[in-house]
Structure formats: structure tokens, C-alpha cells
Scaffold this motif. Structure first.
Motif, short mmCIF file in Angstrom:
data_model
loop_
_atom_site.label_atom_id
_atom_site.label_comp_id
_atom_site.label_asym_id
_atom_site.label_seq_id
_atom_site.Cartn_x
_atom_site.Cartn_y
_atom_site.Cartn_z
N LYS A 102 -8.71 -3.99 -7.91
CA LYS A 102 -8.88 -4.17 -9.36
C LYS A 102 -8.14 -3.09 -10.15
CE LYS A 102 -12.49 -4.75 -12.86
NZ LYS A 102 -13.96 -4.79 -13.13
N ASP A 103 -8.26 -1.83 -9.73
CA ASP A 103 -7.61 -0.73 -10.44
C ASP A 103 -6.09 -0.82 -10.34
OD1 ASP A 103 -10.07 0.24 -11.17
OD2 ASP A 103 -10.18 1.69 -9.52
N LEU A 104 -5.59 -1.09 -9.13
CA LEU A 104 -4.15 -1.17 -8.93
C LEU A 104 -3.58 -2.37 -9.68
CD1 LEU A 104 -1.60 -0.09 -7.60
CD2 LEU A 104 -2.18 -1.41 -5.55
N LYS A 105 -4.34 -3.45 -9.73
CA LYS A 105 -3.91 -4.66 -10.43
C LYS A 105 -3.62 -4.34 -11.90
CE LYS A 105 -6.31 -8.22 -9.34
NZ LYS A 105 -7.43 -9.19 -9.26
N ALA A 106 -4.54 -3.65 -12.55
CA ALA A 106 -4.37 -3.30 -13.96
C ALA A 106 -3.19 -2.36 -14.16
CB ALA A 106 -5.65 -2.66 -14.50
N GLU A 107 -3.03 -1.43 -13.22
CA GLU A 107 -1.93 -0.46 -13.33
C GLU A 107 -0.57 -1.14 -13.16
OE1 GLU A 107 -0.72 3.91 -11.41
OE2 GLU A 107 -2.57 2.87 -10.76
N VAL A 108 -0.48 -2.07 -12.22
CA VAL A 108 0.78 -2.79 -11.98
C VAL A 108 1.15 -3.63 -13.19
CG1 VAL A 108 1.86 -4.63 -10.64
CG2 VAL A 108 0.59 -2.81 -9.47
N ILE A 109 0.17 -4.33 -13.75
CA ILE A 109 0.42 -5.18 -14.93
C ILE A 109 0.93 -4.34 -16.09
CG2 ILE A 109 -0.69 -6.63 -16.70
CD1 ILE A 109 -2.52 -7.69 -14.45
N SER A 110 0.38 -3.15 -16.25
CA SER A 110 0.82 -2.27 -17.35
C SER A 110 2.23 -1.75 -17.14
CB SER A 110 -0.15 -1.08 -17.49
OG SER A 110 -0.05 -0.21 -16.37
N GLU A 111 2.72 -1.76 -15.89
CA GLU A 111 4.06 -1.27 -15.59
C GLU A 111 5.14 -2.36 -15.69
OE1 GLU A 111 5.17 1.67 -15.05
OE2 GLU A 111 3.41 2.90 -14.63
N LEU A 112 4.74 -3.62 -15.84
CA LEU A 112 5.71 -4.70 -15.95
C LEU A 112 6.56 -4.53 -17.20
CD1 LEU A 112 3.43 -7.70 -14.90
CD2 LEU A 112 5.34 -6.78 -13.59
N GLN A 113 7.87 -4.66 -17.04
CA GLN A 113 8.79 -4.41 -18.15
C GLN A 113 8.83 -5.57 -19.15
OE1 GLN A 113 10.59 -1.41 -18.59
NE2 GLN A 113 9.07 -0.86 -17.02
N ASP A 114 8.77 -6.79 -18.64
CA ASP A 114 8.83 -7.96 -19.50
C ASP A 114 7.43 -8.31 -19.99
OD1 ASP A 114 9.04 -10.52 -20.62
OD2 ASP A 114 10.63 -11.13 -19.24
N VAL A 115 7.18 -8.08 -21.28
CA VAL A 115 5.84 -8.29 -21.85
C VAL A 115 5.41 -9.75 -21.75
CG1 VAL A 115 4.43 -8.12 -23.93
CG2 VAL A 115 6.11 -6.35 -23.41
N GLU A 116 6.32 -10.68 -22.04
CA GLU A 116 5.99 -12.10 -21.96
C GLU A 116 5.68 -12.51 -20.53
OE1 GLU A 116 5.48 -14.36 -24.34
OE2 GLU A 116 5.67 -12.65 -25.71
N HIS A 117 6.45 -11.96 -19.59
CA HIS A 117 6.22 -12.22 -18.17
C HIS A 117 4.83 -11.74 -17.77
CE1 HIS A 117 7.42 -13.13 -14.12
NE2 HIS A 117 7.34 -11.88 -13.70
N ALA A 118 4.46 -10.55 -18.25
CA ALA A 118 3.15 -9.99 -17.95
C ALA A 118 2.03 -10.86 -18.52
CB ALA A 118 3.05 -8.57 -18.51
N GLY B 185 0.81 -1.22 0.00
CA GLY B 185 0.00 0.00 0.00
C GLY B 185 0.84 1.26 0.00
N ARG B 186 2.11 1.14 0.38
CA ARG B 186 3.00 2.31 0.42
C ARG B 186 3.93 2.38 -0.79
NH1 ARG B 186 4.51 3.20 6.80
NH2 ARG B 186 2.48 2.66 7.64
N LEU B 187 3.75 1.44 -1.71
CA LEU B 187 4.56 1.45 -2.93
C LEU B 187 3.72 1.91 -4.11
CD1 LEU B 187 6.41 -2.01 -2.63
CD2 LEU B 187 7.24 0.24 -1.89
N SER B 188 4.36 2.55 -5.07
CA SER B 188 3.66 2.95 -6.29
C SER B 188 3.47 1.72 -7.18
CB SER B 188 4.46 4.00 -7.04
OG SER B 188 5.68 3.45 -7.52
N ALA B 189 2.62 1.84 -8.19
CA ALA B 189 2.40 0.73 -9.12
C ALA B 189 3.70 0.35 -9.81
CB ALA B 189 1.35 1.13 -10.16
N LYS B 190 4.53 1.32 -10.13
CA LYS B 190 5.81 1.05 -10.79
C LYS B 190 6.75 0.29 -9.86
CE LYS B 190 9.54 3.25 -13.38
NZ LYS B 190 10.09 4.52 -13.90
N GLU B 191 6.77 0.68 -8.58
CA GLU B 191 7.63 0.00 -7.60
C GLU B 191 7.19 -1.44 -7.38
OE1 GLU B 191 9.23 3.56 -4.66
OE2 GLU B 191 7.15 2.88 -4.47
N ILE B 192 5.87 -1.66 -7.33
CA ILE B 192 5.36 -3.03 -7.18
C ILE B 192 5.74 -3.87 -8.39
CG2 ILE B 192 3.28 -4.45 -6.98
CD1 ILE B 192 1.96 -2.14 -5.47
N ALA B 193 5.61 -3.26 -9.59
CA ALA B 193 5.95 -3.97 -10.83
C ALA B 193 7.42 -4.36 -10.84
CB ALA B 193 5.61 -3.09 -12.04
#
Length: 449
Positions: free
Chosen positions: A106-122, A78-86
Motif C-alpha cells: 500500500k505504501d509503495l503503491k502510493a509512492e510510485v503513483i506520486s512519482e509518475l511523470q505523466d499526470v493523465e497517465h497516473a 523489490g530492488r528498485l526505488s519508487a522512482k525507478e518503478i515509476a
């Protein structure tokens, strides 16, 4: 040597956090195992735990996340940004990353997935989120080594080197066809001792255990235990290889199932932890207590209906706790063995031979206990006839408890209800009511009431 947290270590960490000495914190913690660091963070307050978490590298903190208690992990996330979680999830294997994402809103889930660097991993993580968490698909890894049946050994080795870069441990080498359908597995020994020009099709092992994506996780555990497997491949409805399950995933499943069964046996209707709230503990434990109270009220009416017998032969009341406790213990013992057999696969349905064995054990145990009670009652109170009534009742009630303890778990299992329910309050309270009814019925018959 097992790691143990000391008061001095906690004080030292708190002092370093207060002084914002990040460099010394890293020196102190970097050589520790991630599970030990997680244990340390659980001892600190949320602010201190979050501070340490942000100081350490993501390759370390990603593993720590998996070991944290649920409330602390939720607070840190809860104290990390979506990018930090990713960034944390990029360091984890797909099934571990999917488990953490599943806990997010639900909203944070979508945001974190969009921040993942490895597309295949995502993509793999999103794929895993489609499956129920208690199925093979919900606990499998997407990372694995697979080779095509049409390759030769040289091509196979080259491709394995590329695939193995993203895998911490290679348990098995799976063989697939051009449609990605699972065909078998490849022995590392055969790979190393065979000519590089040899086709894989000539040397791979075709006999292979696998599970479907929808197979229940506890069934996967049973299969892996039965065949002593370190890993098992997972296929979809078309037989295509989609993942693998490793022994460490199954250990978690077994532990969770054991915890759940233990709590059910104790009359706790839902999974609770020691750090859950008073409300959650009360909600989980009160239903069986209330049901037990209602059943015992019925028992009290049975006793009241036999008030005249009790007053004339007062020792009937004196020996009632012994009757209830003995019958309860016999019932719990019988049901516990049945539940264990159903869990480990040694018993799948009603067995006449085992039922006969349980009845014989109850008969022998009941007779021995009854003889001791008869001798004690006759010696202490000089009432042989009353002692006979109590002793015969004990044998009959113990037989009843054994039958109930054997058949109820089998009935529940057949109707897709967790049979572990039958090893706790259900058996003991049910035995109380019927045991007291049998007790006074036999006493009235023998004593002429």
C-alpha cells in the motif's frame, strides 16, 4: 524461428555480468524480443536478472516486466526505488501498469503513483485500480481513439493523429457525444473515402457491441468470441466511454480460466504454479484428497455390509474395479461436455433434448460393455447368472453416472458455483459410492441374497 535458450548463451551472459560489460550486454539483448529476454532472466539467479534489468532501457524493461514469472518480478521490483518503478510504468499502457501497481504494498503503491511523470497517465491508472480484476473495468485499456459526432472528417483526422501517438495499435475509432456517451464507431474506409467537410454524424456506424465496466471478464471473452471482435468498448453506468478491451487481453483471460478449470477438474482447489512452495501445493490439493478418502470409506462400509454375497460369489469383487472405472469415465465424459457447453455458451441451462441424447449414448455404451463382460464372465467362470448380475449392474451404474455427470454441472452453474468442479474427483468418488450400492443391490436381488 522460435527462440530457444542455449547453455552457451546463458554462460556468455553470466560472463558479461561478471565482467560488468554493460555495452556488450546491451548489444546482445537489445535486438531480442522482450518475451525472450524475460525467458532468459527466469534462467538466471535474482542478482544476475536484476543486473541485466538495470542495464537495459526502460522502454525495453517495461515490457519485460509483464512477461516475468511472479516471484522474479516481485524480487526485481523489490530492488528498485519508487522512482525507478515509476519510470518503468510510464512506458506501459494503463491496464498493464495498473496490474503491476496492484502487486505492490500500500505504501509503495502510493509512492510510485506520486512519482509518475505523466499526470493523465497516473489518473487513468488510479481509475483502473478501482475495478475488480476479473471485470471489464479491471482488464480494459484507457488508451483509445475517439471522435465527437459533431466534428467533420478533417477535424476528426487531426484529432486522431494526436490521440494515436500514445497507442500501439488502433483497432477501432469510437464516436461519442458531448457528454462522452458512446454513440457508435467509425470505419477507417469511410473516413478515407469521404470528403473532409462531411460531418461524422452522417457516416458513423451506430450498431456497436459494448460491455459495462462490471461485466465479468469471462463474459467479455464470450461476447468477443461470438462476434469475432478484435476490440470492444467499455462503458460506465451512464453509457460513457471509459476504455476498450483488446483481443490480447482476452487471450490472457481465456488462458487463466482454462488453467483454473483444468486444476479444478484435477481436484486442486486454488490456482498454483509449478514454482509455488510445497505448502501452497499441499494446501491446494489436500482438501479433495481428504474428501475423496471420506467418500471411499463409505464405499468400504458398503462392501463390508455385503461380505456374505462377496464370499459366495467372489467374481463380484473381481469385477468391481471395472465397474468403478467405467462409471467414473462415463461420468467425467458427460460432465466435461456439459462444462464445455456452459463455457462456450452453446448450453445455458438444462436441455431435455441433450439430456435424452446423453442417456441414449450411456445406454448404448453400457449395453455393449455389459454384453462383452457377460460373454467374458460366462466363458472364464461358467457362472451365467452371476455374469448377468454384473452386466445388468454395469448398465444401471453407467446410466446413473451419465445422469449425475449431466445434472451436477448444471446444478452448480445455476447456483453460481464453477461447474468445472464436477469434472474431476467429485464425480468419480460419488460414482464409486452409489455405483457400489447399486452393484450389490442388483446382485443381491438377482442372486437371491
Amino acid at each position: 524461428m522460435e527462440f530457444k535458450i542455449s547453455k552457451e548463451l546463458i554462460q556468455e551472459l553470466e560472463q558479461l555480468i561478471q565482467n560488468k560489460n554493460d555495452q556488450q550486454l546491451e548489444v546482445l539483448l537489445n535486438d531480442m524480443h522482450h518475451a525472450d529476454i524475460a525467458e532468459i532472466l527466469d534462467e538466471l539467479d535474482f542478482d544476475e536478472a536484476t543486473y541485466i534489468f538495470k542495464v537495459l532501457d526502460s522502454d525495453k524493461t517495461a515490457e519485460i516486466l509483464l512477461e516475468l514469472e511472479d516471484d522474479l518480478r516481485e524480487n526485481i521490483l523489490g530492488r528498485l526505488s519508487a522512482k525507478e518503478i515509476a519510470e518503468e510504468l510510464d512506458e506501459l499502457e494503463t491496464n498493464d501498469a495498473a496490474d503491476i501497481i496492484a502487486e505492490l504494498s500500500k505504501d509503495l503503491k502510493a509512492e510510485v503513483i506520486s512519482e509518475l511523470q505523466d499526470v493523465e497517465h497516473a489518473k487513468d491508472i488510479v481509475d483502473l485500480l478501482r475495478y475488480k480484476e476479473d471485470t471489464a473495468g479491471g482488464i480494459m485499456h484507457k488508451e483509445m481513439v475517439k471522435v465527437n459526432e459533431n466534428w467533420n472528417v478533417l477535424t476528426c483526422v487531426k484529432e486522431m493523429r494526436i490521440q494515436a501517438e500514445n497507442i500501439s495499435r488502433v483497432h477501432s475509432i469510437y464516436v461519442v457525444d458531448d457528454e462522452n456517451r458512446l454513440k457508435g464507431r467509425l470505419s477507417l474506409k469511410d473516413l478515407l473515402t469521404t470528403s473532409t467537410k462531411t460531418p461524422i454524424n452522417d457516416i458513423y456506424i451506430r450498431k456497436l457491441n459494448s460491455v459495462n465496466v462490471d461485466t465479468e471478464d469471462i463474459e467479455v471473452a464470450r461476447i468477443m468470441q461470438k462476434y469475432d471482435l478484435e476490440a470492444i468498448p467499455v462503458i460506465d453506468e451512464l453509457g460513457r466511454l471509459v476504455g476498450r478491451i483488446t483481443i490480447d487481453d482476452i487471450i490472457d483471460v481465456i488462458k487463466d480460466e482454462a488453467d483454473k478449470d483444468y486444476q479444478l477438474a484435477a481436484g486442486i482447489t486454488q490456482d498454483v504454479e509449478t514454482n509455488d512452495s510445497i505448502y501452497e501445493h499441499t494446501k491446494a490439493r489436500l482438501p479433495w484428497l481428504l474428501m475423496g478418502m471420506l467418500i471411499e470409506l463409505i464405499a468400504s462400509y458398503v462392501i463390508k455390509g455385503n461380505e456374505a454375497t462377496s464370499q459366495k460369489f467372489y467374481t463380484l469383487i473381481i469385477f468391481m474395479p471395472l465397474l468403478s472405472a467405467t462409471a467414473g469415465n462415463i461420468g467425467v465424459q458427460a460432465s466435461a461436455i456439459i462444462v464445455q457447453g456452459l463455457a462456450n455458451g452453446t448450453l445455458k441451462e438444462f436441455s431435455r433434448s441433450y439430456f435424452s441424447k446423453e442417456i441414449a449414448v450411456a445406454m448404448i455404451s453400457g449395453t455393449i460393455i455389459a454384453m462383452l463382460v457377460l460373454g467374458y464372465h460366462t466363458f472364464m467362470y461358467g457362472q451365467f447368472q452371476v455374469g448377468m448380475a454384473i452386466s445388468i449392474s454395469i448398465v444401471v451404474v453407467i446410466l446413473f453416472a451419465a445422469i449425475l455427470g449431466t445434472l451436477v454441472p448444471l446444478f452448480l452453474h445455476k447456483n453460481n458455483i464453477d461447474p468445472a468442479i464436477a469434472t474431476g474427483p467429485f464425480i468419480t468418488t460419488t460414482n464409486d459410492v452409489f455405483g457400489i450400492m447399486i452393484y450389490f443391490g442388483i446382485a443381491n436381488l438377482i442372486l437371491g441374497f
